[in-house]
Design a protein around this motif. Structure first.
Motif, PDB file in Angstrom:
ATOM      1  N   ALA A 119       0.904  -1.330   0.072  1.00  0.00           N
ATOM      2  CA  ALA A 119       0.055   0.130   0.013  1.00  0.00           C
ATOM      3  C   ALA A 119       0.994   1.138   0.248  1.00  0.00           C
ATOM      4  N   ARG A 120       0.783   2.006  -0.883  1.00  0.00           N
ATOM      5  CA  ARG A 120       1.375   3.358  -1.079  1.00  0.00           C
ATOM      6  C   ARG A 120       0.634   4.655  -1.144  1.00  0.00           C
ATOM      7  N   ILE A 121       1.035   5.554  -0.184  1.00  0.00           N
ATOM      8  CA  ILE A 121       0.447   6.857  -0.663  1.00  0.00           C
ATOM      9  C   ILE A 121       1.411   7.766  -1.507  1.00  0.00           C
ATOM     10  N   LEU A 135       5.013   4.157   2.184  1.00  0.00           N
ATOM     11  CA  LEU A 135       4.899   2.743   1.882  1.00  0.00           C
ATOM     12  C   LEU A 135       4.770   1.552   3.020  1.00  0.00           C
ATOM     13  N   GLY A 136       3.717   0.671   2.695  1.00  0.00           N
ATOM     14  CA  GLY A 136       3.556  -0.522   3.920  1.00  0.00           C
ATOM     15  C   GLY A 136       3.735  -1.643   2.811  1.00  0.00           C
ATOM     16  N   GLN A 137       4.007  -2.485   3.243  1.00  0.00           N
ATOM     17  CA  GLN A 137       4.189  -4.134   2.621  1.00  0.00           C
ATOM     18  C   GLN A 137       4.327  -4.965   3.428  1.00  0.00           C
ATOM     19  N   SER A 138       3.882  -6.258   2.633  1.00  0.00           N
ATOM     20  CA  SER A 138       3.858  -7.554   3.530  1.00  0.00           C
ATOM     21  C   SER A 138       5.077  -8.377   3.351  1.00  0.00           C
ATOM     22  N   LEU A 139       5.022  -9.291   4.061  1.00  0.00           N
ATOM     23  CA  LEU A 139       6.220 -10.381   3.638  1.00  0.00           C
ATOM     24  C   LEU A 139       5.984 -11.037   2.540  1.00  0.00           C
ATOM     25  N   LYS A 140       6.736 -12.179   2.163  1.00  0.00           N
ATOM     26  CA  LYS A 140       6.139 -13.104   0.978  1.00  0.00           C
ATOM     27  C   LYS A 140       5.220 -13.920   1.522  1.00  0.00           C
ATOM     28  N   LEU A 141       3.944 -13.939   0.555  1.00  0.00           N
ATOM     29  CA  LEU A 141       2.800 -14.806   0.943  1.00  0.00           C
ATOM     30  C   LEU A 141       2.976 -15.909  -0.205  1.00  0.00           C
ATOM     31  N   GLN A 142       2.608 -17.111   0.396  1.00  0.00           N
ATOM     32  CA  GLN A 142       2.835 -18.376  -0.182  1.00  0.00           C
ATOM     33  C   GLN A 142       1.585 -18.923  -0.947  1.00  0.00           C
ATOM     34  N   GLN A 143       1.743 -19.423  -1.906  1.00  0.00           N
ATOM     35  CA  GLN A 143       0.442 -20.063  -2.620  1.00  0.00           C
ATOM     36  C   GLN A 143      -0.264 -21.243  -1.563  1.00  0.00           C
ATOM     37  N   GLY A 144      -1.319 -21.221  -1.352  1.00  0.00           N
ATOM     38  CA  GLY A 144      -1.926 -22.229  -0.400  1.00  0.00           C
ATOM     39  C   GLY A 144      -1.806 -21.865   1.169  1.00  0.00           C
ATOM     40  N   SER A 145      -0.880 -20.847   1.571  1.00  0.00           N
ATOM     41  CA  SER A 145      -1.004 -20.813   2.902  1.00  0.00           C
ATOM     42  C   SER A 145      -1.242 -19.126   3.068  1.00  0.00           C
ATOM     43  N   VAL A 150      -4.571 -10.194   5.053  1.00  0.00           N
ATOM     44  CA  VAL A 150      -3.322  -9.684   5.014  1.00  0.00           C
ATOM     45  C   VAL A 150      -3.377  -8.217   5.636  1.00  0.00           C
ATOM     46  N   THR A 151      -2.586  -7.693   6.596  1.00  0.00           N
ATOM     47  CA  THR A 151      -2.507  -6.478   7.224  1.00  0.00           C
ATOM     48  C   THR A 151      -1.294  -5.642   6.948  1.00  0.00           C
ATOM     49  N   ILE A 152      -1.502  -4.544   6.475  1.00  0.00           N
ATOM     50  CA  ILE A 152      -0.591  -3.609   5.989  1.00  0.00           C
ATOM     51  C   ILE A 152      -0.725  -2.382   6.618  1.00  0.00           C
ATOM     52  N   VAL A 153       0.432  -1.919   7.295  1.00  0.00           N
ATOM     53  CA  VAL A 153       0.536  -0.629   7.969  1.00  0.00           C
ATOM     54  C   VAL A 153       1.474   0.287   7.268  1.00  0.00           C
TER      55      VAL A 153
END
Length: 159
Positions: A119-121, A135-145, A150-153
């Motif tokens: 998420a980017r302003i 900017l806020g960003q997630s870690l790597k998200l894996q298929q199937g898990s 997903v929470t982005i701050v």
């Protein structure tokens, strides 16, 4: 009545011969239906919760009308697979990302085995990230898990 795509993820509804009260009720109903939509990716619901870190708001002149891009991309890639555009005033917010938001045909979220959500302003409203955007960003998200949400701050400034 007419429904039209204005561009990207923006739509307009023209309702002839209806009162403002009725138009308002229809608009709220449409908004709720979109927000309640659950996207299923690899058998899992994919929702993204976005907020701004309070210390970022206190330290910078972030305006309610500034554009926020919420997007998913394949891990390590630059091009978004799905994207939504909202305003700072809309945050905090939970959105769904899905293949209908793909930037290129056949390149939706379901094509990636690993994802990252950001998420980017944007300071200037532009789609290309620039120094000084937040900017806020997630870690790597894996298929199937994927987690249910997903929470982005948004908490860092792009150097």
């Amino acid at each position: 009545d007419t429904l039209a795509r204005l561009g990207g993820d923006e739509f307009g509804v023209l309702m002839e011969h209806c009162s403002m009260d009725h138009a308002h009720r229809v608009a709220i109903s449409l908004q709720n239906a979109v927000q309640d939509h659950q996207f299923v990716w690899q058998g899992q619901i994919f929702k993204v919760s976005v907020s701004i870190a309070p210390e970022l708001l206190q330290a910078h002149d972030i305006k309610p009308e500034q554009t926020v891009f919420i997007y998913a991309r394949a891990w390590g890639a630059k091009m978004p697979l799905a994207i939504q555009r909202v305003r700072v005033a809309d945050l905090p917010l939970v959105v769904s990302l899905d293949d209908s938001m793909a930037m290129a045909k056949g390149m939706g979220i379901s094509t990636a085995s690993e994802l990252q959500v950001l998420a980017r302003i944007s300071q200037d409203g532009g789609a290309i990230a620039k120094a000084g955007d937040w900017l806020g960003q997630s870690l790597k998200l894996q298929q199937g898990s994927l987690p249910e949400e997903v929470t982005i701050v948004i908490s860092q400034t792009i150097p």
